[in-house]
Design a protein around this motif. Structure first.
Motif, mmCIF file in Angstrom:
data_model
loop_
_atom_site.group_PDB
_atom_site.id
_atom_site.type_symbol
_atom_site.label_atom_id
_atom_site.label_comp_id
_atom_site.label_asym_id
_atom_site.label_seq_id
_atom_site.Cartn_x
_atom_site.Cartn_y
_atom_site.Cartn_z
ATOM 1 N N GLN A 72 0.825 -1.208 0.000
ATOM 2 C CA GLN A 72 0.000 0.000 0.000
ATOM 3 C C GLN A 72 0.862 1.263 0.000
ATOM 4 O OE1 GLN A 72 -2.613 -0.340 3.378
ATOM 5 N NE2 GLN A 72 -3.652 -2.183 2.574
ATOM 6 N N LEU A 73 1.949 1.243 0.761
ATOM 7 C CA LEU A 73 2.838 2.404 0.801
ATOM 8 C C LEU A 73 3.481 2.656 -0.560
ATOM 9 C CD1 LEU A 73 4.560 1.802 4.254
ATOM 10 C CD2 LEU A 73 3.059 3.714 3.667
ATOM 11 N N LEU A 74 3.921 1.600 -1.235
ATOM 12 C CA LEU A 74 4.504 1.770 -2.568
ATOM 13 C C LEU A 74 3.468 2.283 -3.561
ATOM 14 C CD1 LEU A 74 6.876 -1.355 -2.941
ATOM 15 C CD2 LEU A 74 7.539 1.050 -2.724
ATOM 16 N N ASP A 75 2.231 1.793 -3.430
ATOM 17 C CA ASP A 75 1.161 2.279 -4.313
ATOM 18 C C ASP A 75 0.889 3.759 -4.075
ATOM 19 O OD1 ASP A 75 0.913 -0.194 -5.455
ATOM 20 O OD2 ASP A 75 -0.736 -0.846 -4.162
ATOM 21 N N LEU A 81 11.535 4.170 -4.289
ATOM 22 C CA LEU A 81 12.123 2.977 -4.898
ATOM 23 C C LEU A 81 12.734 2.102 -3.804
ATOM 24 C CD1 LEU A 81 12.835 1.769 -7.778
ATOM 25 C CD2 LEU A 81 15.115 2.684 -7.377
ATOM 26 N N LEU A 82 12.380 0.823 -3.823
ATOM 27 C CA LEU A 82 12.959 -0.138 -2.888
ATOM 28 C C LEU A 82 14.093 -0.869 -3.595
ATOM 29 C CD1 LEU A 82 12.953 -1.675 -0.205
ATOM 30 C CD2 LEU A 82 11.215 -3.205 -1.157
ATOM 31 N N ALA A 123 11.021 2.115 7.217
ATOM 32 C CA ALA A 123 11.733 2.917 6.222
ATOM 33 C C ALA A 123 10.806 3.371 5.108
ATOM 34 C CB ALA A 123 12.900 2.113 5.658
ATOM 35 N N LEU A 124 9.933 2.480 4.645
ATOM 36 C CA LEU A 124 8.991 2.852 3.585
ATOM 37 C C LEU A 124 8.009 3.908 4.073
ATOM 38 C CD1 LEU A 124 8.214 -0.651 1.992
ATOM 39 C CD2 LEU A 124 9.486 1.227 0.946
ATOM 40 N N ARG A 125 7.576 3.770 5.314
ATOM 41 C CA ARG A 125 6.635 4.742 5.862
ATOM 42 C C ARG A 125 7.284 6.135 5.929
ATOM 43 N NH1 ARG A 125 5.529 2.347 10.423
ATOM 44 N NH2 ARG A 125 3.776 1.130 9.594
ATOM 45 N N LEU A 126 8.528 6.184 6.414
ATOM 46 C CA LEU A 126 9.227 7.478 6.489
ATOM 47 C C LEU A 126 9.466 8.051 5.096
ATOM 48 C CD1 LEU A 126 11.918 6.602 9.208
ATOM 49 C CD2 LEU A 126 9.990 8.179 9.455
ATOM 50 N N ALA A 127 9.812 7.163 4.137
ATOM 51 C CA ALA A 127 10.069 7.645 2.786
ATOM 52 C C ALA A 127 8.807 8.237 2.155
ATOM 53 C CB ALA A 127 10.598 6.504 1.918
#
Length: 432
Positions: free
Chosen positions: A315-318, A325-326, A420-424
């Motif tokens: 969901q975060l990437l969407d 980018l991961l 990390a994804l949430r912060l990004a």
């Protein structure tokens, strides 16, 4: 122990071919040509034309005894000893008037103790020559040990072999002896005769010493054709026929390495053949491993990629719509993977944040670490937010020595990917 089977097999086969070639002269009743293997190959037509029928017949009888001795007899008497005795008896009786070539007359005495005498000017030469001879002796001994392991399906103790050989050379040098190393031919004969322990090597040495010191007149009656027949059989047995029959079916690379090492062993040099064979085999292995590991270097910006992500991570990437980018690495990152890191990094599009996930990295080599450092520095230079996940153990030590972790802003080094994804995502301009 770091040698692939293709190199070990080729080395064994090369030694076997050398033994056979060098015995062709005596086998055919002639002197061994000068120039070693190449000399023998060049003189082959002359050797065949000058064949001595009686000596060839005696050599063939020797081979027949070695091949067809019944198993019951082998348990009592080694075929090599039987062939030596029978061949010598035949030479002294039925072939007595054939003028057979025999071991030249020789005499020997037990060497006396000699203290080494040298000047200070010879010290440098001694150290250099000793280092070279010691290294070659170690390689020769270990190669012989590897051959013995292959024949007996056991594992030698390298330290014990080398320490024992070193002590023996030190002591024998005090009696004027030349330095020695592993004897592949003698080892193979011992194994074929049933020897399996160090005692067989000691017995071999003691018997040889007694023959030289006490039985020189008798030994000088042994026909060279008989010895040549025994040596030819040993050479044939050393050749790894089983592997040679299957090498081209197993792999084209294995076949090329095998036949290449055999050719180098026979035509050039034993040590050079092994060195080149190991080098080529290792390069091919590294290339293959790098190709496999490169598949574990991935950049992920959508949930369509073949990567396991939790629902929240997806969901975060969407939500980021390609702006986050991961960059995921997994497994051992050897130096061959650096190219894949550069390639994936150069393919990065117009994103605003990069999350480097190292949580599944088991080893980070120096070259791969530098490639990762360059990717992080370039991302930061163009204004992207950089986050790093799962850095621990030896990977963390390596990156701290590069002072890479210190370059990250506070809070951008996390222990889990979700954080990390949430912060990004929260740091993107649309969310600011």
């Amino acid at each position: 122990t770091m040698m692939p089977d293709a190199v070990i097999s080729a080395f064994m086969s090369g030694i076997g071919i050398i033994l056979v070639l060098l015995q062709l002269g005596p086998f055919l009743g002639q002197a061994t040509p000068k120039g070693g293997v190449m000399g023998t190959l060049l003189e082959m037509p002359a050797l065949v034309q000058g064949t001595q029928p009686m000596e060839l017949l005696l050599a063939l009888i020797t081979l027949a005894i070695l091949w067809f001795t019944p198993s019951a007899v082998k348990k009592v008497c080694p075929p090599q000893l039987l062939a030596l005795v029978v061949g010598t008896v035949l030479a002294l009786s039925l072939f007595s008037g054939a003028g057979l070539r025999t071991i030249p007359d020789f005499s020997a005495a037990f060497p006396s103790f000699q203290l080494p005498m040298f000047s200070s000017g010879q010290l440098r030469l001694m150290v250099i020559d000793a280092a070279v001879l010691g290294m070659l002796g170690c390689i020769d001994a270990l190669l012989t040990s590897v051959v013995a392991d292959s024949l007996t399906r056991t594992e030698h103790n390298s330290n014990k072999e080398l320490i024992g050989q070193g002590l023996a050379n030190v002591v024998s040098g005090l009696f004027g002896a030349m330095p020695g190393a592993g004897a592949t031919m003698g080892t193979v004969v011992n194994i074929q005769s049933g020897g399996r322990t160090a005692l067989s090597g000691i017995v071999r040495a003691m018997v040889l010493m007694l023959v030289v010191l006490l039985a020189a007149p008798l030994a000088s009656r042994i026909p060279l054709a008989v010895l040549a027949g025994i040596a030819v059989k040993v050479g044939i047995d050393i050749i790894d026929w089983d592997f040679l029959q299957r090498a081209h079916h197993l792999s084209v690379k294995a076949a090329v390495i095998t036949y290449g090492v055999i050719a180098l062993t026979v035509l050039v040099d034993l040590i050079a053949a092994v060195g080149i064979g190991v080098f080529v085999a290792n390069v091919l292995t590294i290339d293959r491993m790098s190709t496999l590991q490169s598949k574990k270097v991935k950049t992920i910006s959508t949930t369509d990629d073949d990567v396991e992500l939790s629902d929240e991570e997806q969901q975060l990437l969407d939500r980021a719509s390609g702006m986050v980018l991961l960059f995921q690495l997994a497994g051992p990152m050897i130096f061959g993977v650096a190219k894949a890191i550069y390639r994936e990094h150069n393919a990065i599009g117009n994103c605003k944040a990069v999350v480097f996930d190292l949580s599944e990295v088991s080893h980070l080599g120096v070259t791969a670490a530098i490639a990762l450092e360059n990717a992080v520095k370039e991302a930061m230079e163009v204004g992207r937010d950089v986050f790093m996940v799962g850095v621990s153990g030896s990977t963390e030590n390596r990156l701290r020595k590069l002072k890479l972790l210190e370059r990250l802003p506070e809070g951008h080094l996390t222990s889990d990917r979700l954080s990390a994804l949430r912060l990004a995502v929260e740091g993107l301009p649309t969310h600011g």
